[in-house]
Design a protein around this motif. Structure first.
Motif, PDB file in Angstrom:
ATOM      1  N   ALA A   1      73.527  29.650  27.335  1.00  0.00           N
ATOM      2  CA  ALA A   1      72.414  30.275  26.611  1.00  0.00           C
ATOM      3  C   ALA A   1      72.869  30.970  25.322  1.00  0.00           C
ATOM      4  O   ALA A   1      72.290  30.728  24.254  1.00  0.00           O
ATOM      5  CB  ALA A   1      71.670  31.248  27.530  1.00  0.00           C
ATOM      6  N   PRO A   2      73.897  31.837  25.366  1.00  0.00           N
ATOM      7  CA  PRO A   2      74.318  32.473  24.113  1.00  0.00           C
ATOM      8  C   PRO A   2      74.906  31.494  23.097  1.00  0.00           C
ATOM      9  O   PRO A   2      74.744  31.688  21.889  1.00  0.00           O
ATOM     10  CB  PRO A   2      75.359  33.508  24.565  1.00  0.00           C
ATOM     11  N   LEU A   3      75.572  30.435  23.566  1.00  0.00           N
ATOM     12  CA  LEU A   3      76.100  29.438  22.639  1.00  0.00           C
ATOM     13  C   LEU A   3      74.968  28.697  21.931  1.00  0.00           C
ATOM     14  O   LEU A   3      75.036  28.458  20.718  1.00  0.00           O
ATOM     15  CB  LEU A   3      76.994  28.448  23.383  1.00  0.00           C
ATOM     16  N   LEU A   4      73.934  28.329  22.677  1.00  0.00           N
ATOM     17  CA  LEU A   4      72.791  27.654  22.069  1.00  0.00           C
ATOM     18  C   LEU A   4      72.084  28.554  21.068  1.00  0.00           C
ATOM     19  O   LEU A   4      71.635  28.107  20.006  1.00  0.00           O
ATOM     20  CB  LEU A   4      71.810  27.195  23.150  1.00  0.00           C
ATOM     21  N   ARG A   5      71.980  29.848  21.404  1.00  0.00           N
ATOM     22  CA  ARG A   5      71.348  30.792  20.476  1.00  0.00           C
ATOM     23  C   ARG A   5      72.138  30.881  19.173  1.00  0.00           C
ATOM     24  O   ARG A   5      71.577  30.793  18.071  1.00  0.00           O
ATOM     25  CB  ARG A   5      71.234  32.175  21.114  1.00  0.00           C
TER      26      ARG A   5
END
Length: 213
Positions: free
Chosen positions: A72-76
């Motif tokens: 999730a944080p990488l995609l953000r």
């Protein structure tokens, strides 16, 4: 009629049932333009690794935790949360009918990023990135059969799609192309441990998002 779940397929099964062929010596640079990261992005990457490391040292990190702590944080950071990209979770795939073997393949993909404003048909959006997550004690590569099975449906409507399978620590990207037979190109494995590979991981995700977006 035999019904198979994509989660139970081996890579040999995928090669046989879906006619996929592997291509070798994959490289990101002919396909993507990787740009330097900002200092903020570098710091955010280190924070992702530090957060995940605390869970990893405590024991097994479950699939849901892998998604929340790393994917999730990488995609953000990569820009996948921004318009016109749309993220779908736990989405079922349409049944794949293998007529010659009297077999149906079913399944449910973990994360799908689609471009809603670019439709391949009247009702089908363009698939940008397909992601399959595993728990930390399972090798990332083991998610490849599922990933290829899910991406196979998108190749009915577009020429290629990127896939990613991960256990949170290691990241295996694959470039999947339409053809007769369809092919997949395994990219160099990336991870959170090595700073250079961690940097490249975000660079690649940003480039995929930028090219499609």
């Amino acid at each position: 009629m035999t019904t198979l779940n994509a989660r139970n397929l081996s890579l040999d099964d995928v090669h046989r049932l879906l006619n996929f062929q592997e291509q070798y010596n994959g490289s990101f640079t002919p396909l993507l333009s990787l740009e330097p990261l900002t200092e903020f992005e570098q710091q955010e990457l280190l924070q992702i690794w530090d957060d995940f490391r605390h869970y990893l040292t405590a024991g097994k990190v479950l699939e849901g935790q892998v998604k929340l702590l790393t994917v999730a944080p990488l995609l953000r950071l990569a820009g996948f949360y921004r318009y016109p990209i749309h993220i779908s979770l736990e989405e079922g795939i349409a049944d794949i009918n293998i007529t010659d073997e009297d077999t149906i393949i079913t399944g449910r993909l973990d994360i799908l990023a689609v471009k809603k404003t670019h439709q391949t048909t009247a009702n089908v959006s363009f698939w940008v990135l397909v992601i399959e997550a595993k728990n930390s004690q399972v090798e990332a590569f083991t998610g490849l059969p599922q990933l290829l099975t899910y991406a196979h449906k998108s190749l009915e409507h577009q020429t290629s799609v990127w896939g990613l399978t991960t256990n949170g620590l290691r990241y295996q990207l694959v470039y999947i192309q339409q053809g007769n037979p369809p092919t997949y190109l395994l990219m160099p494995e990336l991870n959170l441990i090595d700073s250079e590979r961690l940097t490249q991981l975000l660079q690649v995700l940003k480039a995929i998002c930028k090219v499609i977006g």
